[in-house]
Design a protein around this motif. Structure first.
Motif, PDB file in Angstrom:
ATOM      1  N   GLU A 191       0.829  -1.210   0.000  1.00 16.54           N
ATOM      2  CA  GLU A 191       0.000   0.000   0.000  1.00 16.54           C
ATOM      3  C   GLU A 191       0.862   1.258   0.000  1.00 16.54           C
ATOM      4  N   ASP A 192       1.941   1.235   0.786  1.00 18.49           N
ATOM      5  CA  ASP A 192       2.834   2.397   0.842  1.00 18.49           C
ATOM      6  C   ASP A 192       3.475   2.653  -0.517  1.00 18.49           C
ATOM      7  N   ILE A 193       3.927   1.594  -1.164  1.00 24.45           N
ATOM      8  CA  ILE A 193       4.590   1.739  -2.463  1.00 24.45           C
ATOM      9  C   ILE A 193       3.608   2.217  -3.522  1.00 24.45           C
ATOM     10  N   VAL A 194       2.400   1.661  -3.504  1.00 23.42           N
ATOM     11  CA  VAL A 194       1.393   2.072  -4.489  1.00 23.42           C
ATOM     12  C   VAL A 194       1.007   3.532  -4.279  1.00 23.42           C
ATOM     13  N   ALA A 195       0.826   3.930  -3.020  1.00 20.81           N
ATOM     14  CA  ALA A 195       0.490   5.329  -2.734  1.00 20.81           C
ATOM     15  C   ALA A 195       1.599   6.252  -3.219  1.00 20.81           C
ATOM     16  N   ASP A 196       2.842   5.872  -2.965  1.00 25.23           N
ATOM     17  CA  ASP A 196       3.984   6.678  -3.402  1.00 25.23           C
ATOM     18  C   ASP A 196       4.055   6.738  -4.925  1.00 25.23           C
ATOM     19  N   THR A 197       3.704   5.628  -5.571  1.00 20.50           N
ATOM     20  CA  THR A 197       3.704   5.591  -7.036  1.00 20.50           C
ATOM     21  C   THR A 197       2.745   6.622  -7.614  1.00 20.50           C
ATOM     22  N   PHE A 198       1.531   6.655  -7.095  1.00 21.30           N
ATOM     23  CA  PHE A 198       0.537   7.584  -7.634  1.00 21.30           C
ATOM     24  C   PHE A 198       0.840   9.030  -7.254  1.00 21.30           C
ATOM     25  N   LEU A 199       1.366   9.245  -6.059  1.00 20.99           N
ATOM     26  CA  LEU A 199       1.747  10.607  -5.666  1.00 20.99           C
ATOM     27  C   LEU A 199       2.874  11.123  -6.557  1.00 20.99           C
ATOM     28  N   THR A 200       3.830  10.258  -6.855  1.00 29.38           N
ATOM     29  CA  THR A 200       4.929  10.636  -7.743  1.00 29.38           C
ATOM     30  C   THR A 200       4.408  10.930  -9.144  1.00 29.38           C
ATOM     31  N   ALA A 201       3.496  10.088  -9.622  1.00 27.52           N
ATOM     32  CA  ALA A 201       2.926  10.290 -10.954  1.00 27.52           C
ATOM     33  C   ALA A 201       2.203  11.631 -11.040  1.00 27.52           C
ATOM     34  N   LEU A 202       1.432  11.952 -10.015  1.00 26.84           N
ATOM     35  CA  LEU A 202       0.711  13.225 -10.012  1.00 26.84           C
ATOM     36  C   LEU A 202       1.685  14.396  -9.950  1.00 26.84           C
ATOM     37  N   ASP A 203       2.707  14.261  -9.121  1.00 22.86           N
ATOM     38  CA  ASP A 203       3.685  15.333  -8.958  1.00 22.86           C
ATOM     39  C   ASP A 203       4.491  15.573 -10.233  1.00 22.86           C
ATOM     40  N   LYS A 204       4.744  14.500 -10.992  1.00 19.97           N
ATOM     41  CA  LYS A 204       5.580  14.601 -12.188  1.00 19.97           C
ATOM     42  C   LYS A 204       4.767  14.558 -13.479  1.00 19.97           C
TER      43      LYS A 204
END
Length: 227
Positions: A78-91
């Motif tokens: 869950e932590d990795i998936v959340a970080d994945t989507f946050l990174t995608a939105l940020d970039k």
């Protein structure tokens, strides 16, 4: 015995064992999105992050299935998936649309890097799932003996996938757990489609051979007993 079907069943049953604690929508499926709609949402999300939610809801099951299979623990997944989507939105401003499948490849590249970072930091470990805790493969109502046999196959298949070369493991995991097409996998791994198809074909052939070495005689005995 059909190895692609068996791996597909493994992927379908996998999330039963690693269910996300936050259920977004019980009706979510690994369906495709119209490229025009996806491109419009991506364009809109650059100015309105709320528009990213639809993309998140669409891709979450696929990214989660891929990450949780690679990582093996719910909280870390869950932590990795959340970080994945946050990174995608940020970039998102750095993403360049290159046609259908380009966003999926870009998003899974982020997820793949996050999984690599997880193992690089020494937080991951190769854990064997206890046989009694494995989910039943989705195949209807089973007699207890058949359910145990399926769980044995499930555990065996997970282990056998782990014996393949790293590249073939990656291609099979992206294809069956991430739901990516060969074109998307090729873009993600920076390979041509024929190379991806070759890795997929040979990886499945390797699995078929290894699986028969492990279960072939048992299935032959079962067939004889049921005649």
């Amino acid at each position: 015995m059909n190895i692609p079907s068996l791996v597909s069943s493994l992927a379908a049953s996998h999330v039963q064992y690693f269910p996300p604690s936050r259920v977004l929508n019980s009706g979510m499926r690994m369906s495709s999105m119209d490229p025009k709609q996806e491109r419009a949402l991506l364009h809109q999300a650059r100015d309105d992050p709320a528009a990213f939610r639809e993309l998140y809801n669409h891709y979450f099951p696929r990214v989660y299935a891929y990450v949780s299979y690679r990582v093996g623990r719910v909280r870390d997944s869950e932590d990795i998936v959340a970080d994945t989507f946050l990174t995608a939105l940020d970039k998102l401003d750095t993403f360049e649309w290159r046609g259908e499948g380009s966003f999926a490849a870009w998003l899974f590249r982020i997820a793949r890097h996050r999984v690599s970072d997880f193992y690089r930091r020494g937080r991951g470990s190769e854990e064997t799932i206890p046989l009694e805790e494995l989910p039943d493969l989705a195949s209807g109502v089973l007699f207890p003996a058949d359910a145990v046999a399926q769980k044995e196959k499930f555990a065996c298949l997970r282990r056998l996938i782990g014996t393949l070369s790293p590249r073939r493991q990656e291609v099979i995991t992206l294809r069956f757990f991430g739901g990516l097409r060969n074109k998307e996998i090729a873009a993600l791994l920076e390979l041509d489609e024929r190379t991806v198809a070759s890795h997929l074909c040979r990886g499945l052939e390797d699995l078929h051979r290894k699986y028969l070495d492990e279960f072939g005689s048992k299935e032959d005995m079962h067939d004889e007993q049921t005649r």
